[in-house]
Scaffold this motif. Structure first.
Motif, short mmCIF file in Angstrom:
data_model
loop_
_atom_site.label_atom_id
_atom_site.label_comp_id
_atom_site.label_asym_id
_atom_site.label_seq_id
_atom_site.Cartn_x
_atom_site.Cartn_y
_atom_site.Cartn_z
N PHE A 1 35.77 36.90 54.96
CA PHE A 1 34.94 35.76 54.62
C PHE A 1 33.42 36.11 55.00
CE2 PHE A 1 36.55 32.02 52.43
CZ PHE A 1 37.63 32.56 51.92
N ILE A 2 33.26 36.55 56.33
CA ILE A 2 31.89 36.78 56.89
C ILE A 2 31.11 37.66 55.90
CG2 ILE A 2 30.63 37.69 58.73
CD1 ILE A 2 32.03 35.07 59.31
N ALA A 3 31.90 38.34 55.02
CA ALA A 3 31.15 39.08 54.08
C ALA A 3 30.34 38.50 53.10
CB ALA A 3 31.91 40.31 53.28
N LEU A 4 30.68 37.05 53.01
CA LEU A 4 29.92 36.28 52.11
C LEU A 4 28.35 35.96 52.65
CD1 LEU A 4 32.55 33.87 50.83
CD2 LEU A 4 31.33 35.42 49.49
N ILE A 5 28.32 36.23 53.93
CA ILE A 5 26.88 35.86 54.57
C ILE A 5 25.59 36.25 53.38
CG2 ILE A 5 25.36 36.38 56.53
CD1 ILE A 5 27.75 36.17 58.22
N PHE B 1 24.95 36.57 38.67
CA PHE B 1 26.32 37.28 38.10
C PHE B 1 27.06 37.76 39.09
CE2 PHE B 1 28.63 41.01 37.07
CZ PHE B 1 29.78 40.92 36.21
N PHE B 2 26.25 38.44 40.14
CA PHE B 2 27.16 39.17 41.45
C PHE B 2 27.47 38.22 42.11
CE2 PHE B 2 24.87 43.23 39.47
CZ PHE B 2 26.02 43.94 39.75
N ILE B 3 26.73 37.26 42.30
CA ILE B 3 26.98 36.20 43.36
C ILE B 3 28.07 35.24 43.01
CG2 ILE B 3 26.30 33.64 44.17
CD1 ILE B 3 23.36 34.70 43.96
N VAL C 1 31.93 35.17 44.67
CA VAL C 1 32.91 33.92 44.99
C VAL C 1 34.07 33.88 44.29
CG1 VAL C 1 32.46 31.44 44.51
CG2 VAL C 1 30.57 32.61 45.29
N SER C 2 34.29 34.50 43.19
CA SER C 2 35.58 34.67 42.57
C SER C 2 36.31 35.16 43.28
CB SER C 2 35.25 35.14 41.06
OG SER C 2 34.95 36.39 41.02
N GLY C 3 35.99 36.22 43.94
CA GLY C 3 36.90 37.23 44.84
C GLY C 3 37.39 36.09 45.81
N VAL C 4 36.50 35.32 46.31
CA VAL C 4 37.05 34.32 47.70
C VAL C 4 38.21 33.32 46.95
CG1 VAL C 4 36.16 32.39 49.12
CG2 VAL C 4 34.77 34.60 48.72
N VAL C 5 37.69 32.62 45.91
CA VAL C 5 38.61 31.91 45.38
C VAL C 5 39.86 32.43 45.06
CG1 VAL C 5 38.89 30.64 43.39
CG2 VAL C 5 36.79 30.42 44.27
N TYR C 6 39.97 33.67 44.51
CA TYR C 6 41.15 34.49 44.27
C TYR C 6 42.17 34.64 45.35
CZ TYR C 6 44.41 38.30 42.57
OH TYR C 6 45.32 38.91 42.24
N ILE C 7 41.33 34.97 46.48
CA ILE C 7 42.18 35.09 47.56
C ILE C 7 42.84 33.83 48.28
CG2 ILE C 7 42.20 35.84 50.33
CD1 ILE C 7 40.28 38.07 49.39
N ILE C 8 41.73 32.75 48.21
CA ILE C 8 42.39 31.56 48.85
C ILE C 8 43.64 30.96 47.91
CG2 ILE C 8 41.78 29.16 48.85
CD1 ILE C 8 38.64 29.92 49.38
N LEU D 1 36.20 42.50 44.74
CA LEU D 1 35.37 41.53 44.02
C LEU D 1 34.24 40.99 44.73
CD1 LEU D 1 38.01 39.27 42.03
CD2 LEU D 1 36.21 41.05 40.87
N ILE D 2 34.63 40.80 46.07
CA ILE D 2 33.61 40.32 47.06
C ILE D 2 32.45 41.11 47.40
CG2 ILE D 2 33.42 39.48 49.66
CD1 ILE D 2 36.10 37.86 49.16
N LEU D 3 33.05 42.68 47.84
CA LEU D 3 32.15 43.52 48.26
C LEU D 3 31.35 44.11 47.03
CD1 LEU D 3 34.42 45.39 50.49
CD2 LEU D 3 32.35 43.76 51.20
N ALA D 4 31.91 43.92 45.95
CA ALA D 4 30.97 44.50 44.63
C ALA D 4 29.93 43.29 44.24
CB ALA D 4 32.21 44.64 43.46
#
Length: 309
Positions: A101-105, A127-129, A133-140, A287-290
């Motif tokens: 999650f800290i990768a979202l900083i 688009f990349f933002i 965010v979609s990667g975070v939602v997917y994991i949650i 998804l998050i890192l990309a």
């Protein structure tokens, strides 16, 4: 690129690696002692170590006629608010999950930069933002199915608050770097954190009638090692390098390096704490890192293009 130009990037790499391992040491310590006690001991050690350098004039600090209000805002955001929520988030989730999650900083910095720095992301950057965010939602969504109870949801909320506060710090640290040295910013941070967290821990111990055993957690080997690592390396060394790097490069460029902290924290959590890293974590991480790399690449590319014009 000469050595002088390399140093800010080297500092960012080293500090991010140290921060990445800090999740591991925090997780181990809070299994034994309370979050506020860990924070109080950590920053008391950090402030004491830096004060020794100041007393013996190894390092000089001077806060006269400088924007104290600005540095106060930066230090309230981080370490005070940030570490309260990050520490409790790790308690309710896991080391690897928190690191992810800290990768979202960097994304949060880009969004806050619209207001603070008057920088509006382009369509591709948005688009990349959203991809990140979609990667975070997917994991949650997947964790809510596989993990029972509300602890994961609560931990995730705490992580979001930590991310926002860290982003505010990045922007303000960049702003005040022209007034304060990297050591002055770091010393102020450690002093404020030491006062705030020790005051809270002391009040808790007084209420529980445990003042006499204030330093008792240090007798535990895991807590002792964690406090030493978090107090010296993660607080003094890493934050000095962070403030130094932010004084030499844009906040958006620096926050790209927090991706390294994510990778290190995930690796440490899986290898040393035997935390489960499921298949959907891999997909979400990609998804998050990309999204992070893409968004920051757009930001850096745009900045370079404007310089050429």
């Amino acid at each position: 690129m000469n050595t002088k130009n390399i140093m800010p990037y080297l500092g960012a790499v080293i500090s991010s690696s140290i921060f990445g391992l800090s999740f591991l040491f925090t997780r181990r310590a809070i299994m034994v002692t309370s979050a506020f006690k860990l924070l109080s001991l950590r920053f008391l050690l950090a402030f004491t170590a830096m004060s020794v350098l100041v007393i013996f004039k190894v390092i000089k600090v001077d806060y006269r006629n400088k924007p104290i209000r600005e540095i106060l805002i930066a230090c309230i955001a981080q370490p005070v608010i940030y570490f309260i929520f990050e520490t409790y988030a790790i308690k309710y989730t896991s080391s690897s999950y928190a690191g992810l999650f800290i990768a979202l900083i960097p994304i949060a910095v880009s969004i806050l930069g619209i207001y603070a720095l008057k920088e509006m992301p382009g369509k591709l950057q948005w688009f990349f933002i959203l991809l990140s965010v979609s990667g975070v939602v997917y994991i949650i969504l997947n964790d809510s199915i596989s993990v029972s109870g509300n602890s994961m949801i609560l931990g995730t909320v705490f992580l979001f608050i930590a991310i926002v506060s860290a982003s505010v710090f990045s922007i303000y640290s960049r702003k005040i770097s022209s007034y304060f040295t990297s050591f002055e910013i770091t010393y102020f941070m450690m002093g404020m954190a030491a006062v705030v967290f020790n005051a809270i821990a002391l009040v808790i111990d007084i209420c529980n009638g445990q003042v006499a055993s204030y330093f008792k957690p240090m007798l535990n080997v895991d807590v002792l090692i964690s406090v030493l690592y978090l107090g010296i390396l993660s607080s003094v060394v890493a934050y000095y390098l962070t403030n130094y790097s932010l004084s030499k490069m844009e906040a958006s460029k620096f926050t790209v390096f927090t991706n390294l902290a994510t990778i290190v924290s995930i690796f440490a959590g899986v290898v040393f704490l035997h935390e489960t890293f499921r298949f959907y974590h891999v997909i979400g991480s990609i998804l998050i890192l990309a999204g992070i790399v893409g968004a920051n690449y757009c930001s850096i590319y745009s900045a370079e293009s404007n310089k050429i014009k």
